[in-house]
Design a protein around this motif. Structure first.
Motif, PDB file in Angstrom:
ATOM      1  N   GLN A 272       0.838  -1.203   0.000  1.00 23.58           N
ATOM      2  CA  GLN A 272       0.000   0.000   0.000  1.00 23.58           C
ATOM      3  C   GLN A 272       0.870   1.248   0.000  1.00 23.58           C
ATOM      4  O   GLN A 272       1.819   1.359   0.771  1.00 23.58           O
ATOM      5  CB  GLN A 272      -0.905   0.019   1.236  1.00 23.58           C
ATOM      6  N   LEU A 273       0.539   2.197  -0.863  1.00 18.23           N
ATOM      7  CA  LEU A 273       1.291   3.443  -0.965  1.00 18.23           C
ATOM      8  C   LEU A 273       0.572   4.536  -0.181  1.00 18.23           C
ATOM      9  O   LEU A 273      -0.652   4.652  -0.237  1.00 18.23           O
ATOM     10  CB  LEU A 273       1.425   3.853  -2.429  1.00 18.23           C
ATOM     11  N   LEU A 274       1.343   5.327   0.544  1.00 15.03           N
ATOM     12  CA  LEU A 274       0.799   6.402   1.359  1.00 15.03           C
ATOM     13  C   LEU A 274       1.390   7.732   0.936  1.00 15.03           C
ATOM     14  O   LEU A 274       2.552   7.810   0.534  1.00 15.03           O
ATOM     15  CB  LEU A 274       1.093   6.153   2.839  1.00 15.03           C
ATOM     16  N   GLY A 275       0.595   8.774   1.012  1.00 15.71           N
ATOM     17  CA  GLY A 275       1.060  10.115   0.664  1.00 15.71           C
ATOM     18  C   GLY A 275       0.904  11.064   1.844  1.00 15.71           C
ATOM     19  O   GLY A 275       0.194  10.781   2.816  1.00 15.71           O
ATOM     20  N   HIS A 276       1.566  12.205   1.776  1.00 17.02           N
ATOM     21  CA  HIS A 276       1.500  13.207   2.833  1.00 17.02           C
ATOM     22  C   HIS A 276       0.273  14.098   2.658  1.00 17.02           C
ATOM     23  O   HIS A 276      -0.131  14.421   1.539  1.00 17.02           O
ATOM     24  CB  HIS A 276       2.744  14.087   2.810  1.00 17.02           C
ATOM     25  N   THR A 277      -0.302  14.504   3.775  1.00 14.60           N
ATOM     26  CA  THR A 277      -1.335  15.541   3.730  1.00 14.60           C
ATOM     27  C   THR A 277      -0.714  16.926   3.891  1.00 14.60           C
ATOM     28  O   THR A 277      -1.296  17.928   3.482  1.00 14.60           O
ATOM     29  CB  THR A 277      -2.370  15.318   4.848  1.00 14.60           C
ATOM     30  N   ARG A 278       0.473  16.963   4.479  1.00 15.57           N
ATOM     31  CA  ARG A 278       1.227  18.212   4.644  1.00 15.57           C
ATOM     32  C   ARG A 278       2.684  17.930   4.329  1.00 15.57           C
ATOM     33  O   ARG A 278       3.188  16.857   4.631  1.00 15.57           O
ATOM     34  CB  ARG A 278       1.102  18.752   6.074  1.00 15.57           C
ATOM     35  N   ASP A 279       3.351  18.894   3.733  1.00 18.11           N
ATOM     36  CA  ASP A 279       4.754  18.699   3.377  1.00 18.11           C
ATOM     37  C   ASP A 279       5.609  18.505   4.620  1.00 18.11           C
ATOM     38  O   ASP A 279       5.478  19.266   5.598  1.00 18.11           O
ATOM     39  CB  ASP A 279       5.283  19.903   2.594  1.00 18.11           C
TER      40      ASP A 279
ATOM     41  N   GLU B 162      -0.717  12.240   9.931  1.00 20.83           N
ATOM     42  CA  GLU B 162      -1.854  11.984   9.056  1.00 20.83           C
ATOM     43  C   GLU B 162      -1.358  11.656   7.648  1.00 20.83           C
ATOM     44  O   GLU B 162      -0.369  12.232   7.181  1.00 20.83           O
ATOM     45  CB  GLU B 162      -2.764  13.202   9.011  1.00 20.83           C
ATOM     46  N   TYR B 163      -2.023  10.735   6.979  1.00 16.96           N
ATOM     47  CA  TYR B 163      -1.617  10.360   5.624  1.00 16.96           C
ATOM     48  C   TYR B 163      -2.847  10.122   4.763  1.00 16.96           C
ATOM     49  O   TYR B 163      -3.974  10.025   5.260  1.00 16.96           O
ATOM     50  CB  TYR B 163      -0.747   9.090   5.653  1.00 16.96           C
ATOM     51  N   VAL B 164      -2.616  10.035   3.460  1.00 19.42           N
ATOM     52  CA  VAL B 164      -3.673   9.697   2.523  1.00 19.42           C
ATOM     53  C   VAL B 164      -3.263   8.444   1.772  1.00 19.42           C
ATOM     54  O   VAL B 164      -2.080   8.216   1.512  1.00 19.42           O
ATOM     55  CB  VAL B 164      -3.942  10.849   1.521  1.00 19.42           C
ATOM     56  N   ARG B 165      -4.232   7.611   1.437  1.00 15.46           N
ATOM     57  CA  ARG B 165      -3.943   6.410   0.649  1.00 15.46           C
ATOM     58  C   ARG B 165      -3.682   6.822  -0.790  1.00 15.46           C
ATOM     59  O   ARG B 165      -4.396   7.637  -1.358  1.00 15.46           O
ATOM     60  CB  ARG B 165      -5.106   5.427   0.747  1.00 15.46           C
ATOM     61  N   ALA B 166      -2.654   6.224  -1.375  1.00 19.97           N
ATOM     62  CA  ALA B 166      -2.245   6.601  -2.735  1.00 19.97           C
ATOM     63  C   ALA B 166      -2.158   5.377  -3.639  1.00 19.97           C
ATOM     64  O   ALA B 166      -1.285   5.275  -4.489  1.00 19.97           O
ATOM     65  CB  ALA B 166      -0.911   7.339  -2.699  1.00 19.97           C
ATOM     66  N   GLY B 167      -3.069   4.418  -3.441  1.00 19.01           N
ATOM     67  CA  GLY B 167      -3.092   3.244  -4.299  1.00 19.01           C
ATOM     68  C   GLY B 167      -2.182   2.139  -3.800  1.00 19.01           C
ATOM     69  O   GLY B 167      -1.695   2.158  -2.672  1.00 19.01           O
ATOM     70  N   THR B 168      -1.930   1.189  -4.665  1.00 12.76           N
ATOM     71  CA  THR B 168      -1.084   0.047  -4.331  1.00 12.76           C
ATOM     72  C   THR B 168      -0.112  -0.237  -5.469  1.00 12.76           C
ATOM     73  O   THR B 168      -0.299   0.232  -6.593  1.00 12.76           O
ATOM     74  CB  THR B 168      -1.914  -1.225  -4.069  1.00 12.76           C
TER      75      THR B 168
END
Length: 214
Positions: free
Chosen positions: A45-52, A67-73
């Protein structure tokens, strides 16, 4: 409290037969004409930032928001030749029969073009079959690739015998955990054919990328 263990089935003849077969393969001496290569794959699972993140500076570590956002797989393919100290790790958007077949094609034509036969150790996933080559390529090419493979499957519920699984576990516990938090999803969801070099190759062989076997 509890601990997770891989508990093999009791008094299972099929398990014992497959285990002995794989262990016999691992006892073979190094032979560049018939290299022993282990492979494994893992969805991630890939995770992205909500804030830099705030970059590190002298006296202060890098700071990241929890905090993170899901960014696909993606799917991580790992190929390891233990006796040579070589590995290749490749991130792909998915792991279908065709994806596995293309990975095998690269193994035979790019990584080991001069090997007579590649001895391949892997688990029993339903995509890990000669039939997958026929799904991806026309019959003549699929047959030619298949003739250069000697396949050995780990026992069912015994994939821990696969050295590539051990490598992949170490990788996902360290480098990919960090990468999923620091790289954008477009970077990790690499297009077909892309791969990620590992510094372990340089540590174990003194070269990066590894040389092609003679």
């Amino acid at each position: 409290m509890k601990e997770y263990w891989v508990i093999p089935p009791a008094a299972n003849a099929a398990f014992a037969a497959a285990m002995e077969d794989v262990l016999a393969v691992y006892r073979r001496p190094y032979d560049p004409a018939h290299p022993v290569v282990c492979m494994d794959e893992k969805p991630y699972q890939l995770l992205g930032h909500t804030r830099d993140p705030i970059p590190a500076r002298p006296g202060r570590d890098r700071r990241e928001d929890g905090e993170y956002v899901r960014a696909g797989t993606c799917s991580i393919f790992c190929w390891v030749e233990p006796l040579r100290g070589w590995r290749r790790v490749d991130a792909q958007p998915r792991r279908t029969k065709v994806d596995w077949a293309r990975q095998v094609e690269r193994l035979l034509t790019v990584d080991y073009p001069d090997a007579a036969t590649v001895v391949l150790v892997m688990d029993n996933l339903n995509t890990h079959t000669i039939g997958s080559l026929y799904e991806a390529f026309e019959p003549t090419k699929a047959f030619a690739l298949a003739q250069r493979l000697e396949i050995h499957h780990t026992p069912k519920h015994g994939s821990w015998l696969n050295i590539a699984e051990i490598e992949l576990s170490a990788l996902t516990a360290s480098a990919w955990t960090a990468a999923s938090k620091t790289l954008p999803s477009s970077t990790l969801n690499s297009p077909p054919g892309s791969s990620r070099p590992t510094s372990a190759n340089a540590r174990s062989t003194g070269t990066s990328p590894p040389t092609t076997p003679a």
